[in-house]
Design an enzyme around this catalytic site. Structure first.
Site, short mmCIF file in Angstrom:
data_model
loop_
_atom_site.label_atom_id
_atom_site.label_comp_id
_atom_site.label_asym_id
_atom_site.label_seq_id
_atom_site.Cartn_x
_atom_site.Cartn_y
_atom_site.Cartn_z
N LYS A 14 80.85 35.19 -125.44
CA LYS A 14 80.26 36.24 -124.60
C LYS A 14 80.13 37.50 -125.45
CE LYS A 14 80.84 38.97 -120.46
NZ LYS A 14 81.50 39.11 -119.18
N LYS A 62 76.58 33.57 -123.54
CA LYS A 62 76.05 34.63 -122.68
C LYS A 62 75.85 35.90 -123.50
CE LYS A 62 77.58 37.22 -118.78
NZ LYS A 62 78.76 37.65 -118.11
N SER A 81 71.49 39.20 -116.08
CA SER A 81 70.74 40.11 -115.23
C SER A 81 69.61 40.84 -115.97
CB SER A 81 71.70 41.13 -114.61
OG SER A 81 72.43 41.79 -115.63
C1 PBG Z 1 82.13 40.47 -115.78
C2 PBG Z 1 80.81 39.83 -115.96
C3 PBG Z 1 79.64 40.40 -116.46
C4 PBG Z 1 78.65 39.45 -116.29
C5 PBG Z 1 79.23 38.31 -115.74
N1 PBG Z 1 80.58 38.56 -115.55
C6 PBG Z 1 79.35 41.77 -116.99
C7 PBG Z 1 80.11 42.31 -118.10
O1 PBG Z 1 80.83 41.60 -118.81
O2 PBG Z 1 80.03 43.53 -118.27
C8 PBG Z 1 77.20 39.66 -116.64
C9 PBG Z 1 76.23 38.83 -115.89
C10 PBG Z 1 74.84 39.34 -115.90
O3 PBG Z 1 74.50 40.34 -116.57
O4 PBG Z 1 74.02 38.74 -115.20
N2 PBG Z 1 83.06 40.29 -116.73
#
Ligand code: PBG
Length: 353
Positions: free
Chosen positions: A220, A274, A300
């Site tokens: 991630k 991700k 997103s």
């Molecule tokens: C929270 C989380 C995030 C996303 C999924 N779980 C955001 C982040 O890490 O700041 C992002 C998903 C998306 O942008 O669609 N930990």
């Protein structure tokens, strides 16, 4: 020069491939022959997208919070528990195998200890048990991370400006247990603390929840593409600093392999990359190296980009949506988290890519 003359074979129409075998070339070979019609294009397609590849992320809100669209995610709004149950029914009817649920809780419930994350009666847990009761055949995935519950928007506990690793893990384990007890099928740690997958696996096993799966957000990245999500769960405006001390540097992919290797050895059943489209190379390397269930998250910001361009008439949104999904399959994804899931499923009912 006539068309015929131009197409004359070069002097060496026969060349050698890297095994030393003779292979033909143009004009003997014409790759366009397999592209003449839709039926043949479909028949020789290498990657396929099916409805069973789709995971639908939804956002939850408390009943007393107003229902407004998430401005940066056109077409998507936060759902009450009742609406989430309807979404689950819709997903099941469409053949979508699983939902991922993300809460947007009231500001008054957020604090620096993230106590609401481990409340067995919190919004996520109530939604999960309501969905499981009404639509038992649908899979439910819950994020494990503290950001929707944290007064400062971070995924872990913050002390003196630092995000604490081991102290955070203790809470994540409790969070996983309350979610699993509510009926969650797949625990998805998205927090990027070191060692959390092993700790969560142990905690689940000790609680006799050994069938609950773990999908680790193994690779991630610290990404700007999460912006609209943070609007959706109401953590964006609160975030103090950034997440670069725990999420990965977008410059790295060897490190992603190491993260995946660690998470698998700690008991992850599936791993995830991700964001999605900007990281297809990472996805491909992981799938090739480990041959385990590998998911991608079309986040997103990727959704927002396609929607924004489409609404300006700058590209064909439907086509861009379908193309983005088949690219994940081509790169090796076994399933894809995508906000487009119900729209894609509807399209797939009529045709397949
Ligand atoms: C929270 C989380 C995030 C996303 C999924 N779980 C955001 C982040 O890490 O700041 C992002 C998903 C998306 O942008 O669609 N930990």
């Amino acid at each position: 020069m006539s068309e015929r003359q131009r197409q004359k074979p070069a002097a060496s129409a026969q060349t050698k491939d890297n095994l030393g075998l003779s292979v033909g070339t143009y004009p003997l070979l014409r790759p366009r022959r397999n592209r003449t019609d839709a039926w043949v294009r479909g028949m020789v397609a290498e990657a396929r997208l099916t409805v069973s590849d789709l995971i639908w992320p939804i956002f939850l809100r408390e009943d007393d919070n107003p229902a407004f669209e998430i401005v940066s995610m056109p077409g998507i709004s936060r759902l009450t528990i009742e609406e989430a149950v309807q979404a689950a029914r819709q997903a099941a009817d469409l053949g979508i195998p699983a939902l991922a649920v993300f809460p947007c809780i009231g500001e008054d419930r957020k604090n620096p200890d993230c106590t609401e994350a481990v409340n067995p009666d919190n919004l996520v847990c109530r939604a999960v048990s309501a969905i499981k009761k009404a639509v038992p055949q649908i899979g439910i995935i819950c994020d494990v991370a503290l950001d929707p519950f944290n007064a400062n928007g971070h995924d872990g506990l913050v002390h003196d400006g630092r995000v604490l690793n081991d102290e955070t893990i203790a809470i994540l384990c409790q969070q996983a247990i309350v979610q699993a007890r509510a009926g969650c099928d797949i625990i998805a740690p998205s927090d990027m603390m070191d060692g959390r997958v092993g700790a969560i696996r142990c905690a689940l096993d000790q609680a006799e929840l050994q069938d609950v799966k773990i999908c680790s957000y193994a690779a991630k990245y610290a990404s700007a593409f999460y912006g609209p999500f943070r609007d959706a769960v109401g953590s964006g405006g609160k975030l103090v600093g950034d997440k670069q001390t725990y999420q990965m540097n977008p410059a790295n992919s060897d490190e992603a392999l190491r993260e995946v290797a660690m998470d698998l050895s700690e008991g992850a059943d599936m791993v995830m990359v991700k964001p999605g489209m900007p990281y297809l190379d990472v996805l491909q390397r992981i799938k090739e190296r480990f041959s385990v269930p590998t998911f991608a998250y079309q986040v997103s910001g990727e959704y927002a980009m396609i929607e924004a361009a489409a609404s300006n008439g700058w590209l064909d949104g439907e086509k861009a949506m379908m193309e983005s999904l088949i690219c994940f399959k081509r790169s090796g994804a076994d399933a894809i988290f995508t906000y487009f899931a119900p729209r894609i499923a509807e399209r797939l009912q009529n045709s397949s890519l």
